[in-house]
Design an enzyme around this catalytic site. Structure first.
Site, short mmCIF file in Angstrom:
data_model
loop_
_atom_site.label_atom_id
_atom_site.label_comp_id
_atom_site.label_asym_id
_atom_site.label_seq_id
_atom_site.Cartn_x
_atom_site.Cartn_y
_atom_site.Cartn_z
N GLU A 192 2.82 -8.24 -1.62
CA GLU A 192 1.60 -8.88 -1.12
C GLU A 192 1.57 -10.38 -1.38
OE1 GLU A 192 1.70 -6.01 -2.81
OE2 GLU A 192 0.30 -4.56 -1.95
N GLY B 275 0.80 -1.22 0.00
CA GLY B 275 0.00 0.00 0.00
C GLY B 275 0.83 1.27 0.00
N1 CO8 Z 1 2.18 -3.82 8.97
C1 CO8 Z 1 2.32 -3.86 10.32
N2 CO8 Z 1 3.50 -3.75 10.95
C2 CO8 Z 1 4.60 -3.57 10.18
C3 CO8 Z 1 4.53 -3.51 8.78
C4 CO8 Z 1 3.25 -3.64 8.16
N3 CO8 Z 1 3.07 -3.55 6.82
N4 CO8 Z 1 5.79 -3.35 8.30
C5 CO8 Z 1 6.60 -3.29 9.36
N5 CO8 Z 1 5.90 -3.44 10.50
C6 CO8 Z 1 6.41 -3.42 11.87
C7 CO8 Z 1 7.15 -4.71 12.20
O1 CO8 Z 1 6.24 -5.73 12.57
C8 CO8 Z 1 8.04 -4.26 13.33
O2 CO8 Z 1 7.26 -4.19 14.51
P1 CO8 Z 1 7.92 -4.70 15.92
O3 CO8 Z 1 9.07 -3.72 16.16
O4 CO8 Z 1 6.81 -4.57 16.88
O5 CO8 Z 1 8.41 -6.09 15.67
C9 CO8 Z 1 8.39 -2.82 12.96
O6 CO8 Z 1 7.41 -2.42 12.00
C10 CO8 Z 1 9.76 -2.71 12.29
O7 CO8 Z 1 9.80 -3.61 11.20
P2 CO8 Z 1 10.91 -4.76 11.03
O8 CO8 Z 1 11.49 -5.12 12.37
O9 CO8 Z 1 10.32 -5.85 10.22
O10 CO8 Z 1 12.00 -3.95 10.21
P3 CO8 Z 1 13.04 -4.56 9.17
O11 CO8 Z 1 13.97 -3.45 8.83
O12 CO8 Z 1 13.62 -5.83 9.66
O13 CO8 Z 1 12.17 -4.91 7.87
C11 CO8 Z 1 10.52 -4.50 6.16
C12 CO8 Z 1 11.52 -3.89 7.16
C13 CO8 Z 1 11.27 -5.23 5.06
C14 CO8 Z 1 9.75 -3.33 5.55
C15 CO8 Z 1 9.57 -5.47 6.91
O14 CO8 Z 1 9.04 -4.82 8.06
C16 CO8 Z 1 8.41 -5.93 6.08
O15 CO8 Z 1 8.57 -6.81 5.25
N6 CO8 Z 1 7.21 -5.35 6.29
C17 CO8 Z 1 6.02 -5.77 5.63
C18 CO8 Z 1 5.98 -5.23 4.22
C19 CO8 Z 1 4.75 -5.72 3.49
O16 CO8 Z 1 4.54 -6.90 3.32
N7 CO8 Z 1 3.91 -4.78 3.01
C20 CO8 Z 1 2.70 -5.08 2.30
C21 CO8 Z 1 1.54 -5.21 3.24
S1 CO8 Z 1 0.05 -5.74 2.43
C22 CO8 Z 1 -0.50 -4.35 1.64
O17 CO8 Z 1 0.09 -3.31 1.71
C23 CO8 Z 1 -1.76 -4.50 0.85
C24 CO8 Z 1 -2.33 -3.15 0.49
C25 CO8 Z 1 -3.83 -3.26 0.45
C26 CO8 Z 1 -4.45 -1.94 0.84
C27 CO8 Z 1 -5.85 -2.07 1.23
C28 CO8 Z 1 -6.52 -0.71 1.45
C29 CO8 Z 1 -6.19 0.06 2.67
#
Ligand code: CO8
Length: 260
Positions: A134, A111
């Protein structure tokens, strides 16, 4: 207007909208999506704001996607309106007259990449990363990614990114046309502001007509799209900026589009 997940700073003639959930890398929960829609609608109605920058708080992320913690235990009928809200926010951004530049200061995933694509253009830091991951969660982009990515970079590369879920660097995003400009991280905001100020100095009614002609014409047949352009072109004569711009050229003086 008060927001829980955003900051909106107005530095006339520009405004900066910052998604402010740094602990979750600015992931978009539903409340944030609603707030973005409200913030952009509010800014569009403010005639003092002539260009907008959208960015993310902290140094790590623009927006790391939808908030994945809101996905668990949901049903398909529940997720339909969720996606619809995302689409509605993006459409507000595309249909408003004020230009929006995404200053992508880190991860723009899912997103986040989709919100950046709903902006008029994307400037990125060298450290930014883009992607539609995704597929790795068992789902597909739901905020316009299946459509806008192909329109920006072509169907072949859009398929590659959406099917694989691979993340790409800012440099690769620039090479495929997803990003307009890339800057060192410490210069991103300054350079984006410079460009926003450049747009803000343009005649705002003409800029709005250009944006609407392009955004509404893009998916139409050429005949219909040219009719949209004709309407927007002719509408320029309904605003004093036209007389000022043409007059300034003929009188060999600098145009004064926004007199204080
Ligand atoms: N949602 C919730 N929490 C998140 C997200 C997310 N998308 N991304 C990161 N966080 C959180 C982590 O869980 C973590 O929390 P905590 O400290 O409590 O463990 C904190 O942020 C820091 O993240 P990381 O420790 O994972 O940090 P890294 O540097 O190791 O990794 C990344 C960074 C690569 C970005 C990794 O966090 C990641 O892969 N995040 C998810 C990315 C992802 O898959 N995004 C797509 C989500 S689905 C989507 O967007 C569909 C859109 C549909 C829209 C619908 C309409 C509104």
């Amino acid at each position: 207007m008060e927001f829980n997940n955003l900051t909106v700073e107005i530095e006339k003639p520009i405004a900066i909208v910052t998604v402010n959930r740094p602990k979750v890398l600015n992931a978009l929960n539903l409340e944030t999506v609603d707030e973005l829609a409200a913030a952009f609608a509010m800014l569009d109605a403010n005639e003092d704001v002539r260009a907008i920058i959208m960015t993310g708080s902290g140094e790590k992320a623009f927006v790391a996607g939808a908030d994945i913690t809101e996905f668990r235990g949901k049903t398909a009928p529940e997720m339909f309106p969720f996606a619809k809200k995302g689409h509605d926010a993006a459409r507000i951004m595309e249909s408003m007259g004020t230009p929006i530049i995404a200053a992508v200061n880190g991860f723009a995933l899912g997103g986040g990449c989709e919100m950046a694509m709903a902006c008029d253009m994307r400037f990125a830091s060298e450290t930014a990363q883009f992607g539609q991951p995704e597929i790795l969660l068992g789902l597909i982009p739901g905020m316009g990614g299946t459509q806008r990515l192909a329109r920006l970079v072509g169907l072949g590369i859009a398929r590659e990114l959406i099917y694989s879920g691979d993340r790409i660097t800012a440099q690769r995003a620039y090479e495929i046309g997803l990003v307009n400009k890339v800057f060192p991280a410490d210069q991103l905001m300054e350079e984006t502001k410079k460009f926003a100020l450049k747009l803000a100095a343009k005649p705002s009614h003409a800029l709005k007509m250009a944006k609407l002609a392009m955004n509404y014409g893009y998916d139409l047949s050429l005949d219909n799209a040219l009719m949209v352009e004709t309407q927007c072109f002719a509408q320029c004569w309904s605003h004093p900026d036209l007389e000022e711009g043409v007059g300034a050229f003929i009188e060999k003086r600098k145009a004064n589009f926004h007199p204080e």
